[in-house]
Design a protein around this motif. Structure first.
Motif, PDB file in Angstrom:
ATOM      1  N   GLN A   1      60.282 -39.339 -11.528  1.00 55.01           N
ATOM      2  CA  GLN A   1      59.305 -38.411 -13.632  1.00 55.01           C
ATOM      3  C   GLN A   1      59.127 -39.557 -14.267  1.00 55.01           C
ATOM      4  O   GLN A   1      59.930 -39.458 -15.500  1.00 55.01           O
ATOM      5  CB  GLN A   1      60.649 -37.984 -13.577  1.00 55.01           C
ATOM      6  N   PRO A   2      57.819 -40.813 -14.023  1.00 57.80           N
ATOM      7  CA  PRO A   2      57.520 -41.296 -15.328  1.00 57.80           C
ATOM      8  C   PRO A   2      57.549 -40.906 -17.135  1.00 57.80           C
ATOM      9  O   PRO A   2      57.938 -41.349 -17.483  1.00 57.80           O
ATOM     10  CB  PRO A   2      56.812 -42.399 -14.609  1.00 57.80           C
TER      11      PRO A   2
ATOM     12  N   ASP B   1      50.159 -47.591 -20.181  1.00 56.61           N
ATOM     13  CA  ASP B   1      49.755 -48.867 -19.663  1.00 56.61           C
ATOM     14  C   ASP B   1      50.714 -49.523 -18.926  1.00 56.61           C
ATOM     15  O   ASP B   1      49.490 -50.113 -18.056  1.00 56.61           O
ATOM     16  CB  ASP B   1      50.883 -49.778 -21.314  1.00 56.61           C
ATOM     17  N   HIS B   2      51.835 -48.343 -18.189  1.00 56.09           N
ATOM     18  CA  HIS B   2      52.546 -49.265 -17.253  1.00 56.09           C
ATOM     19  C   HIS B   2      51.125 -49.586 -16.143  1.00 56.09           C
ATOM     20  O   HIS B   2      51.181 -50.934 -15.282  1.00 56.09           O
ATOM     21  CB  HIS B   2      53.475 -48.807 -16.614  1.00 56.09           C
ATOM     22  N   LEU B   3      50.472 -48.723 -15.569  1.00 53.67           N
ATOM     23  CA  LEU B   3      49.890 -48.219 -14.538  1.00 53.67           C
ATOM     24  C   LEU B   3      48.334 -49.305 -14.706  1.00 53.67           C
ATOM     25  O   LEU B   3      47.753 -50.121 -13.485  1.00 53.67           O
ATOM     26  CB  LEU B   3      49.234 -46.833 -14.092  1.00 53.67           C
TER      27      LEU B   3
ATOM     28  N   GLY C   1      59.185 -44.602  -6.960  1.00 55.93           N
ATOM     29  CA  GLY C   1      58.485 -44.438  -8.044  1.00 55.93           C
ATOM     30  C   GLY C   1      57.560 -45.294  -8.105  1.00 55.93           C
ATOM     31  O   GLY C   1      57.094 -46.164  -7.645  1.00 55.93           O
ATOM     32  N   ALA C   2      57.356 -45.029  -9.757  1.00 55.72           N
ATOM     33  CA  ALA C   2      55.878 -45.478 -10.407  1.00 55.72           C
ATOM     34  C   ALA C   2      56.489 -47.065 -11.052  1.00 55.72           C
ATOM     35  O   ALA C   2      55.688 -47.664 -10.170  1.00 55.72           O
ATOM     36  CB  ALA C   2      56.104 -45.354 -11.903  1.00 55.72           C
ATOM     37  N   HIS C   3      57.234 -47.739 -10.400  1.00 58.13           N
ATOM     38  CA  HIS C   3      57.616 -48.919 -10.744  1.00 58.13           C
ATOM     39  C   HIS C   3      58.853 -49.536  -9.612  1.00 58.13           C
ATOM     40  O   HIS C   3      58.591 -50.780  -9.357  1.00 58.13           O
ATOM     41  CB  HIS C   3      59.024 -49.106 -11.446  1.00 58.13           C
TER      42      HIS C   3
END
Ligand code: HEM
Length: 409
Positions: free
Chosen positions: A61-62, A98-100, A354-356
């Protein structure tokens, strides 16, 4: 031990160096207080999350659980500096959106197909280091002679750095991840981590200028000349990328390789099994990553009150995701405290989730497999030749010395 004492292991670098005690504390927390608030001198309070399912629930859940402003546990003084004078910005400090965008800059480079073309190079280097072991004549410190050198060589040559700079990069990495270990830390009399980051900054600034002026076919040129949202990528972000790749890109893999060797020596039946069936090397490598869990933790901060296992974590407070604990969770892994080179399935979260999720998984696996594919068939006998020592750390670690005696063909 009482619960408070068990929960404080996450704040004690020396606790990570004593594996038996550390895992006993985590097992107790998983049983008695899987979501526990930790208050320890010198640290801002946080919640320790020790169950596999909970680490995954938060990591997936980012938008709700942010990496900024406290991506990992460090002493209180460092938390305060983070927002203001950190000289770099890395993926692990970023959140949506930003991260993506920044992750996208290198995502293709790290994909399996792109990493697969490095296989010959990994095999060649693995052979070079096993030959080096043979040349050492039957005894070595497997950490300093092999496990550290090989992934370092691999990643720095992919970045395109000249070989004469490798020792300097190694020293800076060890100072960064070993900033809690008396043997490895730098003694600058001030904030050691900041001094190390500034050195990285200075070195990499030169690299950016060079790669922008004369791009080459290497990873550092690709990043320096990338665009994000139509604009040239910023200097802080390029340096953040270089630092994370030049550090996370080898220390983690070294720890998995070295801790894996230690586990094989402590479980001679598993070493024998691997020797008899080399097809087990890939599952052995996964098991080494589960067993060692080189990355000890990352943190997330709640954007809203959140209930986990009946405990309410208030908005603005942070949780520590304990990967080594999740990776020994009895609810997910059968015989979770046993080292099993054929473990299947092995749903470890050693690379996060997950996302990271770790960008370097394919590279790390390729390197570790290449080394063990070369080593295992040539290893006639091996045993400990002294006491292993583990790094004192709060963040990334594994063995720092592993004296071994062996016969190699
Ligand atoms: C056995 C070796 C390795 C382990 C155990 C490991 C572990 C991890 C973990 C736990 C994370 C955080 C994931 C999360 O928050 O969910 C991570 C992130 C990352 N790793 Fe690795 N890693 C390894 C090797 C590598 C290598 C070889 C590279 C690059 C060359 C690399 C580059 C990165 C990067 C760039 C991130 C940040 C990703 C993001 O925030 O989007 N890692 N790694």
């Amino acid at each position: 031990m009482n619960l408070d004492e068990a929960a404080r292991v996450f704040t004690q670098p020396a606790a990570y160096a004593d594996e038996a005690r550390f895992h006993a504390a985590c097992a107790q927390l998983r049983r008695e207080a899987p979501v526990v608030r930790v208050e320890a001198k010198g640290f801002n309070p946080f919640w320790a999350v020790t169950k596999h399912e909970d680490v995954m629930e938060i990591s997936r859940q980012p938008e709700r659980w942010l990496n900024a402003p406290r991506p990992a546990l460090g002493p209180e003084v460092r938390d305060e500096k983070r927002g203001t004078d950190m000289p770099i910005r890395t993926l692990v400090q970023m959140d949506p959106p930003d991260h993506l965008q920044y992750r996208h800059v290198s995502a293709a480079w790290f994909k399996p197909r792109s990493i697969a073309r490095l296989e010959d190079r990994a095999n060649e280097l693995a052979k070079r280091y096993v030959d080096h072991m043979a040349a050492l004549g039957g005894e070595c410190d497997f950490v300093t002679d092999v496990a550290i050198q090989y992934p370092l060589y691999m990643i720095l040559s992919l970045l395109g750095l000249p070989e004469e700079d490798f020792p300097r990069m190694l020293k800076l990495t060890q100072e960064m991840f070993g900033s809690s270990d008396p043997e490895l830390k730098r003694d600058s009399g001030g904030d050691e981590l900041m001094a190390t980051l500034l050195d990285f900054f200075e070195y990499f600034q030169g690299l950016i200028e060079d790669r922008r002026a004369q791009p080459r076919d290497d990873l550092s040129s690709m990043i320096a000349n990338a665009h994000v949202d139509g604009e040239e990528i910023g200097t802080l972000e390029v340096i953040g990328y270089y630092v994370i790749i030049a550090t996370a890109g080898h220390d983690t893999t070294s720890s998995a390789i070295a801790g894996g060797m230690h586990a094989l020596l402590e479980h001679p039946d598993q070493l024998q099994r691997l020797r008899e069936d080399r097809a087990l090397v890939p599952s052995a490598v996964e098991e080494m990553i589960r067993w060692v869990s080189p990355v000890k933790q990352f943190m997330r901060t709640a954007t809203e009150d959140y209930e986990l296992r009946g405990v309410t974590i208030p908005a603005g407070e942070s949780v520590l995701l304990s990967y080594p604990s999740a990776n020994r969770d009895e609810d997910v892994f059968e015989r979770s405290q046993e080292f099993d080179v054929g473990r299947d399935p092995n749903r470890h979260v050693g690379f996060g989730f997950g996302a990271h999720y770790c960008l370097g998984t394919h590279l790390a696996r390729l390197e570790a497999r290449a080394l063990y594919n070369e080593l295992i068939p040539r290893l006639r006998a091996a045993e400990l030749a002294g006491s292993p020592a583990y790094m004192q750390t709060l963040f990334v670690g594994g063995p720092k010395h592993l004296p071994i005696r062996y016969e190699l063909t």
